[in-house]
Write an enzyme that holds these catalytic residues in place. Structure first.
Site, short mmCIF file in Angstrom:
data_model
loop_
_atom_site.label_atom_id
_atom_site.label_comp_id
_atom_site.label_asym_id
_atom_site.label_seq_id
_atom_site.Cartn_x
_atom_site.Cartn_y
_atom_site.Cartn_z
N THR A 118 -17.57 -49.28 -54.73
CA THR A 118 -16.57 -50.29 -54.39
C THR A 118 -15.82 -50.78 -55.63
O THR A 118 -16.23 -50.51 -56.76
CB THR A 118 -17.26 -51.51 -53.74
OG1 THR A 118 -18.20 -52.06 -54.67
CG2 THR A 118 -17.98 -51.11 -52.47
N ASP A 119 -14.71 -51.50 -55.39
CA ASP A 119 -14.05 -52.17 -56.50
C ASP A 119 -13.86 -53.65 -56.14
O ASP A 119 -14.29 -54.08 -55.08
CB ASP A 119 -12.73 -51.49 -56.89
CG ASP A 119 -11.66 -51.59 -55.83
OD1 ASP A 119 -11.60 -52.60 -55.11
OD2 ASP A 119 -10.86 -50.65 -55.72
N HIS A 120 -13.24 -54.40 -57.02
CA HIS A 120 -13.23 -55.85 -56.85
C HIS A 120 -12.38 -56.31 -55.67
O HIS A 120 -12.43 -57.49 -55.30
CB HIS A 120 -12.81 -56.54 -58.16
CG HIS A 120 -11.34 -56.67 -58.33
ND1 HIS A 120 -10.70 -57.87 -58.35
CD2 HIS A 120 -10.40 -55.73 -58.47
CE1 HIS A 120 -9.41 -57.67 -58.51
NE2 HIS A 120 -9.21 -56.38 -58.61
N SER A 121 -11.63 -55.41 -55.04
CA SER A 121 -10.90 -55.80 -53.83
C SER A 121 -11.81 -55.81 -52.61
O SER A 121 -11.41 -56.24 -51.53
CB SER A 121 -9.73 -54.84 -53.60
OG SER A 121 -10.19 -53.61 -53.11
N GLY A 122 -13.05 -55.31 -52.77
CA GLY A 122 -14.03 -55.40 -51.70
C GLY A 122 -14.22 -54.12 -50.90
O GLY A 122 -15.08 -54.06 -50.02
#
Lengths: 129, 129, 129, 129
Positions: D16-20
């Site tokens: 995942t990345d910080h955008s969810g």
């Protein structure tokens, strides 16, 4: 031994680097997959979505003894120990098939964080009893 | 201090995870970028292509104190020490902009391997004098 | 040409796989670094933190012609075109040093998403004028 | 349908990345895991070690329709078609649990390369009959 958790994970192209073995940072991914399996992914998802509670790695001491190769079906072995109310220590190792010594070992401390990165006591889990 | 190597590295989407901070394994990537800069990438390429000689991480002890966030321009600070003929120890830390304490620290031991994964003495490098 | 954005990015160990070249998925990371540079990372951070607005890749068509190698200082070249109110198309290419053809090319469509993954018109940016 | 290959793969933190949601480049990793399962990892290892023969992605067209989330057990579905002696085309899609449309689709062309990156005819494989 029922007290050892086993996760089998395949070494894919994505895990290797141009020296021909698994890139050193990627063992931390394998070890986290094991921890997520131990905690239960559904539980982790619910804690995060409902309460904004998650776990963070606080410390990781890694020893590299051998390099796993493309195609290896690694056996990730994990034991753990709760140390006080705020910390769980995991002892991970990655075993290449057919070998009698681990390729990589790792002692890793996990803490629990709530909203605003507030340190929380480790919640109750069956596997920690 | 001329004895501290600095590498500025940006935190991109690829570096973060869904908790909103840099994924814990990725600091090892940032620290390796610093070491490759210290050794000189051209030198590393030549050693590998001409003689099959490379460096391998033997040990990494990482402490996580704060989480870097998307967009941070991290200052990766590195010092080092040769310990005997076969080992170089690197002391890495990752600093978020404007803060007085490092987000992550790491002590990392590197060894030199030749063809067949044979342990070799660390070659001579100017930065190790 | 002032209309071409250039980003220099080094190929590190982390980017390669055991076949000796950059792992095919990682060019998408290089291209995103370029886009974040074009948008301005501070702007992206502010939009995300203040309004929950971000950009999402909707389509990516990639052609692989040559494999970049460890140590290459790649030149990531990017041009772009706004197509209607909801879409920006980026034309990326990755150039190895000293070669007259790109190693990898990519046409990529970006859309803008608000809270609840709601599609939004592309906000105004100087680089889109 | 026996002609569709299924691979179940869990979405971990690392994906995942910080955008969810899953970072867009990482679906290419999931699709490659499926292809390696279809080819047989042991076969790929043997071809590489014995003859220096491997497969390279030549083209990948990806469409992103929905974002997979942490904890999803994705169903990676793959079909394929040999097109002439030098090319195999794979049709991949990633399905989130319980949904009737794929989150991500990908048409990907693979070629076979020998030593010196020489283009070779696709070797015989049972799954290609």
């Amino acid at each position: 031994d029922p007290a050892i958790h086993h996760l089998k994970t395949r070494v894919y192209y994505e895990d290797t680097d141009h020296s021909g073995v698994v890139y050193h940072a990627n063992y931390l991914k394998f070890f986290e997959r094991a921890r997520e399996d131990i905690f239960g992914v559904e539980t982790l998802v619910r804690m995060w979505n409902d309460k904004g509670i998650g776990f963070a790695v606080y410390k990781a001491d890694i020893g590299y003894h051998d390099g796993a190769q493309f195609g290896d079906l690694l056996d990730i072995r994990t034991t753990w120990e709760k140390q006080g109310p705020y910390r769980v220590v995991f002892f991970h190792s990655a075993w290449r098939p057919g070998l009698s010594k681990p390729a990589v070992t790792c002692t890793l401390e996990l803490v629990c964080l709530g909203p605003g990165k507030k340190l929380l006591p480790i919640p109750e889990f069956d596997f920690l009893d």
